[in-house]
Scaffold this active site. Structure first.
Site, PDB file in Angstrom:
ATOM      1  N   ARG A 150     -42.874 -12.266  24.844  1.00  0.00           N
ATOM      2  CA  ARG A 150     -42.008 -12.526  23.677  1.00  0.00           C
ATOM      3  C   ARG A 150     -41.841 -11.271  22.810  1.00  0.00           C
ATOM      4  O   ARG A 150     -41.713 -11.361  21.591  1.00  0.00           O
ATOM      5  CB  ARG A 150     -42.539 -13.671  22.815  1.00  0.00           C
ATOM      6  CG  ARG A 150     -42.907 -14.912  23.588  1.00  0.00           C
ATOM      7  CD  ARG A 150     -41.792 -15.420  24.444  1.00  0.00           C
ATOM      8  NE  ARG A 150     -42.193 -16.576  25.249  1.00  0.00           N
ATOM      9  CZ  ARG A 150     -41.420 -17.117  26.184  1.00  0.00           C
ATOM     10  NH1 ARG A 150     -40.236 -16.612  26.453  1.00  0.00           N
ATOM     11  NH2 ARG A 150     -41.817 -18.168  26.867  1.00  0.00           N
ATOM     12  N   GLU A 278     -51.373 -24.444  28.343  1.00  0.00           N
ATOM     13  CA  GLU A 278     -50.394 -23.784  29.212  1.00  0.00           C
ATOM     14  C   GLU A 278     -51.062 -23.061  30.383  1.00  0.00           C
ATOM     15  O   GLU A 278     -50.763 -21.917  30.688  1.00  0.00           O
ATOM     16  CB  GLU A 278     -49.525 -22.814  28.401  1.00  0.00           C
ATOM     17  CG  GLU A 278     -48.720 -23.526  27.312  1.00  0.00           C
ATOM     18  CD  GLU A 278     -47.725 -22.632  26.578  1.00  0.00           C
ATOM     19  OE1 GLU A 278     -47.982 -21.433  26.459  1.00  0.00           O
ATOM     20  OE2 GLU A 278     -46.698 -23.168  26.125  1.00  0.00           O
ATOM     21  N   LYS A 346     -50.548 -23.187  14.632  1.00  0.00           N
ATOM     22  CA  LYS A 346     -49.160 -22.760  14.416  1.00  0.00           C
ATOM     23  C   LYS A 346     -48.582 -23.494  13.210  1.00  0.00           C
ATOM     24  O   LYS A 346     -48.967 -24.638  12.947  1.00  0.00           O
ATOM     25  CB  LYS A 346     -48.309 -23.030  15.651  1.00  0.00           C
ATOM     26  CG  LYS A 346     -48.667 -22.123  16.822  1.00  0.00           C
ATOM     27  CD  LYS A 346     -47.665 -22.227  17.957  1.00  0.00           C
ATOM     28  CE  LYS A 346     -48.109 -21.306  19.103  1.00  0.00           C
ATOM     29  NZ  LYS A 346     -47.151 -21.218  20.207  1.00  0.00           N
ATOM     30  N   ASP A 351     -43.770 -25.612  18.183  1.00  0.00           N
ATOM     31  CA  ASP A 351     -43.878 -24.225  18.645  1.00  0.00           C
ATOM     32  C   ASP A 351     -42.896 -23.283  17.955  1.00  0.00           C
ATOM     33  O   ASP A 351     -41.877 -22.921  18.558  1.00  0.00           O
ATOM     34  CB  ASP A 351     -43.632 -24.177  20.169  1.00  0.00           C
ATOM     35  CG  ASP A 351     -44.037 -22.849  20.774  1.00  0.00           C
ATOM     36  OD1 ASP A 351     -44.625 -22.039  20.050  1.00  0.00           O
ATOM     37  OD2 ASP A 351     -43.763 -22.644  21.970  1.00  0.00           O
ATOM     38  N   GLU A 373     -50.984 -19.685  11.963  1.00  0.00           N
ATOM     39  CA  GLU A 373     -50.431 -18.682  12.876  1.00  0.00           C
ATOM     40  C   GLU A 373     -48.915 -18.724  12.708  1.00  0.00           C
ATOM     41  O   GLU A 373     -48.284 -19.763  12.945  1.00  0.00           O
ATOM     42  CB  GLU A 373     -50.821 -19.023  14.323  1.00  0.00           C
ATOM     43  CG  GLU A 373     -50.272 -18.018  15.338  1.00  0.00           C
ATOM     44  CD  GLU A 373     -50.660 -18.345  16.789  1.00  0.00           C
ATOM     45  OE1 GLU A 373     -51.223 -19.435  17.044  1.00  0.00           O
ATOM     46  OE2 GLU A 373     -50.386 -17.512  17.658  1.00  0.00           O
ATOM     47  N   GLU A 379     -39.088 -15.117  18.787  1.00  0.00           N
ATOM     48  CA  GLU A 379     -38.894 -15.781  20.085  1.00  0.00           C
ATOM     49  C   GLU A 379     -37.783 -16.824  20.018  1.00  0.00           C
ATOM     50  O   GLU A 379     -36.914 -16.877  20.888  1.00  0.00           O
ATOM     51  CB  GLU A 379     -40.205 -16.449  20.511  1.00  0.00           C
ATOM     52  CG  GLU A 379     -40.059 -17.307  21.762  1.00  0.00           C
ATOM     53  CD  GLU A 379     -41.370 -17.972  22.192  1.00  0.00           C
ATOM     54  OE1 GLU A 379     -42.395 -17.779  21.524  1.00  0.00           O
ATOM     55  OE2 GLU A 379     -41.348 -18.676  23.219  1.00  0.00           O
TER      56      GLU A 379
END
Ligand code: GCV
Length: 703
Positions: A150, A278, A346, A351, A373, A379
């Protein structure tokens, strides 16, 4: 907002003659490539710096004053390290004749603030400034082969491929010094050097040697080094049979590795871990919990006073609603984490989308240190092609009220220690920095790096303040560019004001043409650039495809997260829970995040939902076109290189906004079966053509 943009435009046109007069001056303005960021050189006056101590950090402080002083010629500035109850951590006190701090780093931060104020013409009155967060960290998603996950501004400034990949040149060191200086100037004090999708190689002796060299360069500027680590390192590097966090050999392996790191880097900051997310390995692979994994690493780091940042970014394909998962997995573990573990969350529950409500984990965990975060790299917000000032998004997030301990329990206060006595306070931003000459790909993306640092230092700063400072530092005319400086009020009226408005509106504009009214994650492909509400390749897990998120059908659109839907609303405190749950009280900016809404639903302004969606997309496109006009009119006040580069990016942004609008409206129209209102511009692209495009490459679009 569009009206405001038109006003700016009119205002600029009225001043066309002034503008023209300055045009020739601007031509003579020094070309700038953006490499100096907000720390551009300017004329300085001599200053006498008094400091009774010497050290690498204090020498930088002294040198910065001497090379940047714009105050009275021959003034004396005293730098005093003395503890004071009103100052904490690396805070400082600024006075007319000096700077006082508890620490050397506090002095350095005070110097940068003093110089910033001189440059932007702000007064200095015995001010104390203390950081909102103790740890203010940039997370680099840099891979050891030099690519950046990213990343949109060239390759890594730390890592590269090839046979000399571990060699360090003078050029590297110079760049790292410039990087450290830029960070220190806005108060950033930590860098995670590698991707959270971490290569186990990071912890090998040869890589650690290079980390040591980087750490040595960054140390005088107060930047500590952190590393992302791969949970399977004991097996992959150490040859152990398992990476089970409760296995004694594994525990010893981490302790020994940590000891090795500290023998090289005595001020090493700690680890960042992406586990069981992930495809990354983690403690759950061994039937253990996130707490088991995090605590094992935390114990290895504890003797050195350092921390583990353990990410809460987890979701599995089997769950009905991805937005619920971090909360569902982590809240039951509250109270089980050791003191030096910080859970890194986050800002939103999914996301880094253009707009998300805050993650309900903020304010929920009372017995665990938590940190936000943010994603500085764009991105999901136009990458380095689009002008989007993210500070307004972060301000919206930090000022969101969680209501955990009653009204006023903002995310900012839930994370900075004001509400919960968390041992460590921290905030992280995923860096947008690469080898591009201007560091960030887009000149305006530098503002996001700047804004992250400034908000991490002071989470109450407004975006307007930050934008104002940044524009003045980054673009104000050089004193040598006469007669520009004699026209400073024109510059403020004709450059600073319109550019600031453009920046402050840019995130909302992007939401308009990408994902208005709570729509989210409707990007094409894995590159997350263009629109792809239709994107659903066979076999791909559903939560990696946009239809999972927008749920459009002939009845309506939006994800039902109400009590009768996925019940994600239950993760919020009252009154939010009820407010989000009811269609009538749910803020319209989050409407389709929480509700599946009929196409003919009446919005507050009387329009039906379908029409409102059309107007949002259309407004977004028109707003970007206004940005283009505004930028063209500020040309006289900026050097040619930066002007042309931003102009060309805006051209692309206009075209891509149009693609977003056309793609989304034409696709959703198949479900709404309603006409696009006649008073807005109708799509110019064809849906079938758009479906075939690869938006991640400029080439396909421009040819
Ligand atoms: C580093 C998103 C991004 C991934 C990123 C991940 C994360 O899914 O698309 O590139 O991986 O978030 O934050 O771990």
């Amino acid at each position: 907002m569009l009206i405001l943009l038109k006003e700016i435009h009119k205002h600029l046109s009225r001043n066309y003659l002034v503008t023209l007069a300055l045009f020739f001056t601007a031509l003579a303005a020094k070309a700038e490539n953006g490499h100096e960021l907000w720390l551009r050189k300017h004329n300085v006056n001599p200053v006498n710096v008094v400091c009774s101590k010497n050290s690498a950090t204090l020498n930088i402080a002294r040198q910065e004053l001497q090379q940047g002083w714009q105050g009275k010629t021959g003034a004396t500035i005293v730098l005093t390290i003395r503890s004071d109850e009103s100052i904490w951590s690396d805070g400082y006190k600024l006075g007319a004749s000096g700077i006082q701090a508890n620490t050397e780093l506090g002095i350095l931060y005070g110097v940068y603030e003093l110089l910033r104020r001189q440059q932007i013409g702000q007064p200095i009155n015995d001010d104390v400034s203390n950081p909102s967060y103790e740890y203010r960290i940039l997370d680099h998603w840099d891979n050891l082969n030099g690519t950046i996950e990213r990343g949109y501004a060239g390759n890594s400034i730390f890592w590269c491929n090839g046979k000399d990949s571990l060699a360090v040149t003078e050029k590297d060191e110079l760049l790292w010094r410039e990087y450290a200086r830029a960070n220190a100037s806005v108060g950033i004090n930590g860098s995670v050097l590698n991707n959270v999708n971490a290569s186990p190689k990071m912890l090998t002796g040869e890589y650690l040697k290079k980390v040591k060299t980087i750490a040595d360069v960054l140390r005088p500027y107060g930047i500590k080094i952190y590393l992302s680590v791969n949970f399977s390192s004991p097996v992959i590097l150490g040859g152990l049979k398992t990476s089970d966090p409760l296995d004694t050999e594994v525990i010893t392996w981490w302790k020994t590795k940590v000891k090795e790191i500290y023998s090289l880097i005595p001020n090493f900051g700690g680890f960042l871990v992406k586990a069981n997310s992930e495809g990354q390995p983690g403690p759950q692979d061994f039937g253990r919990t996130h707490a088991d994994g995090a605590n094992m690493m935390a114990d290895a780091l504890k003797p050195y006073g350092s921390i583990v940042m353990w990410r809460a970014f987890v979701y599995s394909p089997r769950e009905r609603d991805r937005a619920r998962q971090a909360y569902a997995e982590f809240l039951p573990l509250d109270g089980q984490f050791h003191e030096n573990v910080i859970i890194q969350i986050k800002n939103g529950p999914i996301d880094f989308q253009p707009r998300e409500p805050f993650s309900p984990l903020f304010g929920a965990m009372k017995k665990t240190s938590v940190m936000a975060e943010l994603q500085i790299t764009q991105e999901y917000l136009g990458q380095s092609n689009q002008l989007v000032f993210l500070s307004t998004m972060w301000e919206e997030f930090l000022q969101s009220d969680t209501y955990k301990e009653g009204a006023g329990s903002t995310v900012a206060r839930c994370t900075d220690g004001s509400i919960f006595p968390q041992k460590y306070t921290a905030i992280a931003g995923v860096a947008n920095i690469g080898l591009d000459t201007n560091w960030c790909g887009h000149h305006f993306a530098q503002a996001n790096w700047y804004a992250f640092g400034r908000s991490a230092w002071n989470n109450r700063l407004t975006s307007e303040n930050i934008a104002d400072e940044w524009i003045r530092l980054t673009f104000s005319p050089h004193q040598t560019d006469q007669p520009m400086s004699s026209n400073i009020s024109d510059w403020q009226r004709l450059f600073l004001f319109p550019v600031k408005q453009m920046m402050l509106q840019s995130r909302e504009v992007t939401v308009n043409y990408m994902m208005p009214l709570g729509l989210h994650h409707i990007f094409a492909g894995d590159h997350h650039y263009g629109p792809g509400p239709w994107y659903a390749p066979k076999g791909l897990r559903p939560d990696w495809t946009p239809p999972y998120y927008h749920q459009a059908d002939t009845n309506g659109i939006g994800f039902d997260r109400t009590r009768t839907g996925s019940n994600a609303v239950s993760q919020y405190n009252e009154p939010l829970r009820s407010q989000f749950n009811e269609l009538e009280t749910c803020p319209e900016i989050y409407l389709l995040w929480f509700h599946h809404v009929p196409w003919n639903y009446k919005m507050k302004n009387g329009r039906i939902l379908w029409d409102e969606i059309c107007y949002h997309y259309d407004t977004g496109v028109q707003q970007v076109r206004q940005f283009q006009k505004i930028w063209n009119q500020v040309q006289p006040y900026i050097d040619e290189q930066r002007f042309t580069e931003v102009q060309s990016k805006l051209r692309r942004q206009c075209r891509d906004a149009q693609i977003w609008k056309d793609g989304c409206l034409l696709y959703f129209q198949k479900f709404s079966r309603r006409p696009i209102p006649l008073d807005i511009e109708h799509p110019v692209y064809d849906l079938n053509d758009l479906k075939k495009m690869d938006f991640s490459t400029i080439k396909t679009l421009e040819e």
